[in-house]
Design a protein around this motif. Structure first.
Motif, PDB file in Angstrom:
ATOM      1  N   MET A 145      11.427   5.557 -10.440  1.00 43.78           N
ATOM      2  CA  MET A 145      10.681   4.244 -10.222  1.00 43.78           C
ATOM      3  C   MET A 145       9.767   4.669  -9.267  1.00 43.78           C
ATOM      4  O   MET A 145       9.883   5.000  -7.999  1.00 43.78           O
ATOM      5  CB  MET A 145      11.731   3.402  -9.330  1.00 43.78           C
ATOM      6  CG  MET A 145      12.410   2.291 -10.368  1.00 43.78           C
ATOM      7  SD  MET A 145      13.475   1.417  -9.068  1.00 43.78           S
ATOM      8  CE  MET A 145      12.251   0.080  -8.730  1.00 43.78           C
ATOM      9  N   GLN A 146       8.505   4.424  -9.410  1.00 46.46           N
ATOM     10  CA  GLN A 146       7.362   5.060  -8.431  1.00 46.46           C
ATOM     11  C   GLN A 146       7.040   3.433  -7.940  1.00 46.46           C
ATOM     12  O   GLN A 146       6.238   2.608  -8.312  1.00 46.46           O
ATOM     13  CB  GLN A 146       5.980   5.387  -9.528  1.00 46.46           C
ATOM     14  CG  GLN A 146       4.950   6.066  -8.583  1.00 46.46           C
ATOM     15  CD  GLN A 146       3.886   6.506  -9.386  1.00 46.46           C
ATOM     16  OE1 GLN A 146       3.760   5.884 -10.729  1.00 46.46           O
ATOM     17  NE2 GLN A 146       3.408   7.703  -8.964  1.00 46.46           N
ATOM     18  N   GLY A 147       7.546   3.443  -6.773  1.00 45.75           N
ATOM     19  CA  GLY A 147       7.383   1.983  -6.001  1.00 45.75           C
ATOM     20  C   GLY A 147       8.740   1.134  -6.207  1.00 45.75           C
ATOM     21  O   GLY A 147       9.155   1.004  -7.411  1.00 45.75           O
ATOM     22  N   ARG A 148       8.860   0.560  -5.122  1.00 46.61           N
ATOM     23  CA  ARG A 148      10.150  -0.399  -5.194  1.00 46.61           C
ATOM     24  C   ARG A 148       9.683  -1.850  -4.646  1.00 46.61           C
ATOM     25  O   ARG A 148       8.608  -2.079  -4.380  1.00 46.61           O
ATOM     26  CB  ARG A 148      11.361   0.170  -4.289  1.00 46.61           C
ATOM     27  CG  ARG A 148      11.007   0.581  -2.935  1.00 46.61           C
ATOM     28  CD  ARG A 148      12.131   0.269  -2.075  1.00 46.61           C
ATOM     29  NE  ARG A 148      13.388   1.234  -2.287  1.00 46.61           N
ATOM     30  CZ  ARG A 148      13.507   2.448  -1.881  1.00 46.61           C
ATOM     31  NH1 ARG A 148      12.694   2.856  -0.593  1.00 46.61           N
ATOM     32  NH2 ARG A 148      14.514   3.357  -1.838  1.00 46.61           N
ATOM     33  N   PHE A 149      10.684  -2.501  -4.741  1.00 45.74           N
ATOM     34  CA  PHE A 149      10.568  -4.120  -4.289  1.00 45.74           C
ATOM     35  C   PHE A 149      11.206  -4.299  -3.159  1.00 45.74           C
ATOM     36  O   PHE A 149      12.474  -4.234  -3.168  1.00 45.74           O
ATOM     37  CB  PHE A 149      11.016  -4.986  -5.530  1.00 45.74           C
ATOM     38  CG  PHE A 149      10.364  -4.481  -6.938  1.00 45.74           C
ATOM     39  CD1 PHE A 149       9.059  -4.866  -7.133  1.00 45.74           C
ATOM     40  CD2 PHE A 149      11.044  -4.184  -7.684  1.00 45.74           C
ATOM     41  CE1 PHE A 149       8.389  -4.573  -8.197  1.00 45.74           C
ATOM     42  CE2 PHE A 149      10.532  -3.588  -8.931  1.00 45.74           C
ATOM     43  CZ  PHE A 149       9.183  -4.035  -9.159  1.00 45.74           C
ATOM     44  N   GLU A 174       1.031  -1.201  -0.097  1.00 36.56           N
ATOM     45  CA  GLU A 174      -0.083   0.114   0.260  1.00 36.56           C
ATOM     46  C   GLU A 174       0.971   1.282   0.017  1.00 36.56           C
ATOM     47  O   GLU A 174       1.875   1.508   0.672  1.00 36.56           O
ATOM     48  CB  GLU A 174      -0.846  -0.162   1.360  1.00 36.56           C
ATOM     49  CG  GLU A 174      -1.696   0.741   1.547  1.00 36.56           C
ATOM     50  CD  GLU A 174      -2.319   0.894   2.836  1.00 36.56           C
ATOM     51  OE1 GLU A 174      -2.692   2.024   3.243  1.00 36.56           O
ATOM     52  OE2 GLU A 174      -2.353   0.030   3.517  1.00 36.56           O
ATOM     53  N   GLY A 175       0.608   2.274  -0.707  1.00 35.64           N
ATOM     54  CA  GLY A 175       1.280   3.436  -0.754  1.00 35.64           C
ATOM     55  C   GLY A 175       2.609   3.271  -1.891  1.00 35.64           C
ATOM     56  O   GLY A 175       3.275   4.352  -2.012  1.00 35.64           O
ATOM     57  N   HIS A 176       2.661   2.043  -2.437  1.00 38.48           N
ATOM     58  CA  HIS A 176       4.036   1.978  -3.500  1.00 38.48           C
ATOM     59  C   HIS A 176       3.044   1.442  -4.848  1.00 38.48           C
ATOM     60  O   HIS A 176       2.837   0.356  -4.813  1.00 38.48           O
ATOM     61  CB  HIS A 176       4.769   1.052  -2.986  1.00 38.48           C
ATOM     62  CG  HIS A 176       5.576   1.359  -2.038  1.00 38.48           C
ATOM     63  ND1 HIS A 176       6.654   2.099  -1.788  1.00 38.48           N
ATOM     64  CD2 HIS A 176       5.164   0.932  -0.513  1.00 38.48           C
ATOM     65  CE1 HIS A 176       7.136   2.106  -0.826  1.00 38.48           C
ATOM     66  NE2 HIS A 176       6.285   1.652   0.260  1.00 38.48           N
ATOM     67  N   ARG A 177       2.860   2.756  -5.641  1.00 36.73           N
ATOM     68  CA  ARG A 177       2.241   2.046  -6.883  1.00 36.73           C
ATOM     69  C   ARG A 177       3.550   1.833  -7.775  1.00 36.73           C
ATOM     70  O   ARG A 177       4.504   2.228  -7.664  1.00 36.73           O
ATOM     71  CB  ARG A 177       1.580   3.205  -7.651  1.00 36.73           C
ATOM     72  CG  ARG A 177      -0.016   3.400  -7.029  1.00 36.73           C
ATOM     73  CD  ARG A 177      -0.428   4.864  -7.585  1.00 36.73           C
ATOM     74  NE  ARG A 177       0.108   5.698  -6.874  1.00 36.73           N
ATOM     75  CZ  ARG A 177       0.118   6.972  -7.245  1.00 36.73           C
ATOM     76  NH1 ARG A 177      -0.606   7.483  -8.429  1.00 36.73           N
ATOM     77  NH2 ARG A 177       0.729   8.053  -6.731  1.00 36.73           N
ATOM     78  N   GLY A 178       3.257   0.920  -8.822  1.00 41.33           N
ATOM     79  CA  GLY A 178       4.366   0.315  -9.672  1.00 41.33           C
ATOM     80  C   GLY A 178       4.369   0.940 -10.881  1.00 41.33           C
ATOM     81  O   GLY A 178       3.630   0.250 -11.958  1.00 41.33           O
ATOM     82  N   ALA A 179       5.031   1.770 -11.436  1.00 41.41           N
ATOM     83  CA  ALA A 179       5.573   2.067 -12.556  1.00 41.41           C
ATOM     84  C   ALA A 179       6.961   2.931 -12.624  1.00 41.41           C
ATOM     85  O   ALA A 179       7.467   3.611 -11.676  1.00 41.41           O
ATOM     86  CB  ALA A 179       4.401   3.127 -13.153  1.00 41.41           C
TER      87      ALA A 179
END
Ligand code: HPA
Length: 269
Positions: free
Chosen positions: A76-80, A57-62
């Motif tokens: 990086m919008q969102g990390r792993f 939550e709070g990490h969109r992925g793109a």
């Protein structure tokens, strides 16, 4: 693994309309910087071949390509995160792809718990060094040709970029702290005893990201600047409860200041 990296990089190269040399990982505390990027292209992680997909939550992925501070950037919008269950090679996969795309400088941000008693919630901490407390080093395994088997880490965080950040922060009248970030696997926040232990080990702040990405970036010769928002304080005389919502809220508050420093740094570096 190397073929997968190449495949992903080629896929992106065939589509990219810019050639950025600067990348940003928009962690907690810097997600809103996307509002300031003049976005030219967006690639959801789910559409990029071989890219993991983020779950928190709070990490969109793109992956975003655009302009910030007048420069071409890749964001990086969102990390792993390791705690999501990704092996280290997936956590750091995007960094290897960045290297193939020609990235020279990486800006990373995160939220962390302060273990330095001089810190307050909402402080911005420029990361001067780190402690890898993850159970695994991302470079474990056959060595990649991007760097030596036993890479030096004496200046993981670029000194010139730290100086530039200090100068900009001073100009902006934004107070900043400096400190050592300890990366641990999570997903539990620390017990009071663990916060105290980390403080004694030399950490000023503790969080669940960044260290693997920085290690791999350095192995690729990419310069790194890291910044952390102190979203909670642990392990002092009076232990307090920590929640993801609180972390998010504290990070949101300092976002504009962080964003301003980052934009200026990118403009001038
Ligand atoms: N510990 C670990 N990770 C964190 C914390 C913390 O206290 N705050 C934000 N991320």
């Amino acid at each position: 693994m190397y073929e997968k990296i190449q495949e992903t990089a080629s896929w992106l190269k065939a589509r990219m309309r810019t050639k950025p040399e600067t990348a940003i990982i928009l962690g907690t505390g810097l997600g809103r910087l996307t509002d300031e990027i003049e976005i030219e292209q967006t690639f959801p992680y789910s559409e990029i071949p071989n890219f993991p997909v983020s779950t928190v939550e709070g990490h969109r992925g793109a992956l975003l390509f655009g302009k910030l501070g007048g420069k071409d950037v890749l964001a990086m919008q969102g990390r792993f995160h390791f705690y999501e269950g990704y092996p280290m090679r997936e956590v750091t996969f995007p960094i290897r792809v960045m290297y193939e795309l020609g990235i020279k400088t990486l800006f990373v941000s995160n939220a962390s718990g302060g273990t330095n008693p001089a810190f307050s919630v909402g402080d911005i901490m420029i990361i001067t060094d780190h402690i890898n407390f993850f159970p695994e080093n991302p470079l474990r395994g056959p060595n990649f040709p991007t760097g030596p088997r036993f890479p030096d880490m004496h200046e993981a965080y670029d000194k010139a970029l730290i100086q530039l950040a200090d100068k900009i922060a001073e100009e902006e009248g934004t107070p900043v702290q400096h400190g050592v970030y300890l990366g641990t696997q999570g997903p539990t926040f620390e017990t009071p005893a663990e916060y105290r232990m980390f403080a004694r080990m030399g950490a000023d702040a503790v969080g669940m990201s960044t260290v693997p990405e920085v290690i791999v970036a350095r192995h690729c010769g990419i310069k790194v600047f890291g910044v952390s928002v102190i979203t909670d304080l642990g392990g002092f005389d009076n232990p307090v409860e920590v929640s993801h919502e609180e972390v998010q809220k504290a990070a949101d508050k300092v976002q504009p200041k962080m964003a301003q420093i980052m934009r200026e740094m990118i403009k001038r570096s």
